[in-house]
Design an enzyme around this catalytic site. Structure first.
Site, PDB file in Angstrom:
ATOM      1  N   LYS A  94       7.985   3.299   4.003  1.00  0.00           N
ATOM      2  CA  LYS A  94       7.502   3.062   5.368  1.00  0.00           C
ATOM      3  C   LYS A  94       8.589   2.380   6.216  1.00  0.00           C
ATOM      4  O   LYS A  94       9.598   1.917   5.668  1.00  0.00           O
ATOM      5  CB  LYS A  94       6.229   2.209   5.294  1.00  0.00           C
ATOM      6  CG  LYS A  94       5.053   2.882   4.557  1.00  0.00           C
ATOM      7  CD  LYS A  94       3.791   1.996   4.600  1.00  0.00           C
ATOM      8  CE  LYS A  94       2.634   2.607   3.832  1.00  0.00           C
ATOM      9  NZ  LYS A  94       1.390   1.783   3.925  1.00  0.00           N
ATOM     10  N   ARG A 152       1.950   4.611  -8.592  1.00  0.00           N
ATOM     11  CA  ARG A 152       1.058   3.557  -8.061  1.00  0.00           C
ATOM     12  C   ARG A 152       1.331   2.225  -8.758  1.00  0.00           C
ATOM     13  O   ARG A 152       1.250   1.165  -8.151  1.00  0.00           O
ATOM     14  CB  ARG A 152      -0.424   3.927  -8.245  1.00  0.00           C
ATOM     15  CG  ARG A 152      -0.944   5.071  -7.389  1.00  0.00           C
ATOM     16  CD  ARG A 152      -1.187   4.771  -5.930  1.00  0.00           C
ATOM     17  NE  ARG A 152      -2.218   3.822  -5.630  1.00  0.00           N
ATOM     18  CZ  ARG A 152      -2.711   3.614  -4.401  1.00  0.00           C
ATOM     19  NH1 ARG A 152      -2.269   4.332  -3.372  1.00  0.00           N
ATOM     20  NH2 ARG A 152      -3.606   2.712  -4.181  1.00  0.00           N
ATOM     21  N   THR A 169      -2.888  -2.166  -2.875  1.00  0.00           N
ATOM     22  CA  THR A 169      -2.768  -2.047  -1.416  1.00  0.00           C
ATOM     23  C   THR A 169      -2.466  -3.384  -0.723  1.00  0.00           C
ATOM     24  O   THR A 169      -1.616  -3.447   0.171  1.00  0.00           O
ATOM     25  CB  THR A 169      -4.086  -1.460  -0.856  1.00  0.00           C
ATOM     26  OG1 THR A 169      -4.413  -0.294  -1.607  1.00  0.00           O
ATOM     27  CG2 THR A 169      -3.953  -1.100   0.609  1.00  0.00           C
ATOM     28  N   ARG A 181       5.202  -3.635  -3.550  1.00  0.00           N
ATOM     29  CA  ARG A 181       4.382  -4.266  -2.507  1.00  0.00           C
ATOM     30  C   ARG A 181       4.264  -5.770  -2.728  1.00  0.00           C
ATOM     31  O   ARG A 181       4.266  -6.550  -1.779  1.00  0.00           O
ATOM     32  CB  ARG A 181       3.003  -3.604  -2.489  1.00  0.00           C
ATOM     33  CG  ARG A 181       3.040  -2.178  -1.915  1.00  0.00           C
ATOM     34  CD  ARG A 181       1.750  -1.444  -2.167  1.00  0.00           C
ATOM     35  NE  ARG A 181       1.608  -0.252  -1.334  1.00  0.00           N
ATOM     36  CZ  ARG A 181       0.530   0.526  -1.357  1.00  0.00           C
ATOM     37  NH1 ARG A 181      -0.481   0.248  -2.169  1.00  0.00           N
ATOM     38  NH2 ARG A 181       0.454   1.577  -0.568  1.00  0.00           N
ATOM     39  N   HIS A 195       4.112   4.032   0.595  1.00  0.00           N
ATOM     40  CA  HIS A 195       2.879   4.774   0.338  1.00  0.00           C
ATOM     41  C   HIS A 195       3.031   5.520  -0.979  1.00  0.00           C
ATOM     42  O   HIS A 195       4.120   5.981  -1.319  1.00  0.00           O
ATOM     43  CB  HIS A 195       2.650   5.793   1.464  1.00  0.00           C
ATOM     44  CG  HIS A 195       1.577   6.785   1.143  1.00  0.00           C
ATOM     45  ND1 HIS A 195       0.252   6.502   1.320  1.00  0.00           N
ATOM     46  CD2 HIS A 195       1.645   8.036   0.608  1.00  0.00           C
ATOM     47  CE1 HIS A 195      -0.467   7.556   0.920  1.00  0.00           C
ATOM     48  NE2 HIS A 195       0.355   8.497   0.490  1.00  0.00           N
TER      49      HIS A 195
END
Ligand code: IDP
Ligand code: MG
Length: 168
Positions: free
Chosen positions: A11, A92, A98, A109, A126
């Site tokens: 991103k 993932r 998230t 993340r 993502h």
């Protein structure tokens, strides 16, 4: 373990923070194959279609601005397709959950994401979360000819009066 394809998007915050190499190195740990990649500017139409499942969320307008780069003065993203056994869950796992505050600190993340004061999760990358989602997303972001593998059925067509940029 079945071979799967999954869409990764680095991103705008990932590009702004020069994390591209770092994220690709982390993803290399999976031993999955990159079968497509492109750097692009996300327009509103692509942003809305990509996140259409979230259109009723209060953070949706911010999410669209975020993926279009309006929050970072950085209108590029890098999209890639990873392919191989169990690709969706492997990617993932490296991305993390998230919410960057809840993500494993060793995940991308967890290490590099943050929560904005508006509440939006700015979470660097993502990753598709199911085979159906991966297929829907990959077909949004890539044309058949941009993928170095015949992932999904396609047809050949002759387009007339089709506007396209070509080199001068
Ligand atoms: P995912 O990216 O982990 O698959 P999704 O639910 O598909 O999570 O949400 C897409 C993106 O929307 C997230 O990556 C994050 O940037 C943002 N987002 C999702 N849920 C929330 C939330 O509850 N608050 C703020 N931002 C969120
Ligand atoms: Mg998702």
């Amino acid at each position: 373990m079945a071979n799967e394809a999954t869409l990764v998007i680095i991103k705008p915050d990932g590009l702004k923070k020069s994390l591209t190499g770092n994220i690709l190195s982390r993803l290399a740990e999976t031993r999955l194959k990159i079968i497509a990649s492109r750097v692009l500017q996300v327009d509103e139409k692509l942003a809305v279609r990509h996140y259409e499942h979230l259109k009723n969320e209060p953070f949706f307008p911010d999410l669209i601005k975020y993926i279009m780069g309006d929050m970072h003065g950085e209108n590029r993203v890098m999209a890639l397709i990873y392919f191989g056994p169990d690709a969706i869950s492997k990617v993932r796992q490296i991305a993390g959950v998230t919410n960057p505050e809840k993500a494993d600190p060793v995940s991308v993340r967890g290490a590099y994401g943050r929560i904005l004061t508006t509440g939006l999760f700015e979470n660097v990358m993502h990753a598709s979360s199911s085979p159906d989602e991966a297929e829907r997303e990959i077909k949004l972001w890539f044309e058949p000819e941009e993928i170095a593998y015949e992932l999904y059925p396609y047809q050949e067509t002759i387009l007339n009066a089709y506007k396209k940029k070509v080199w001068k």
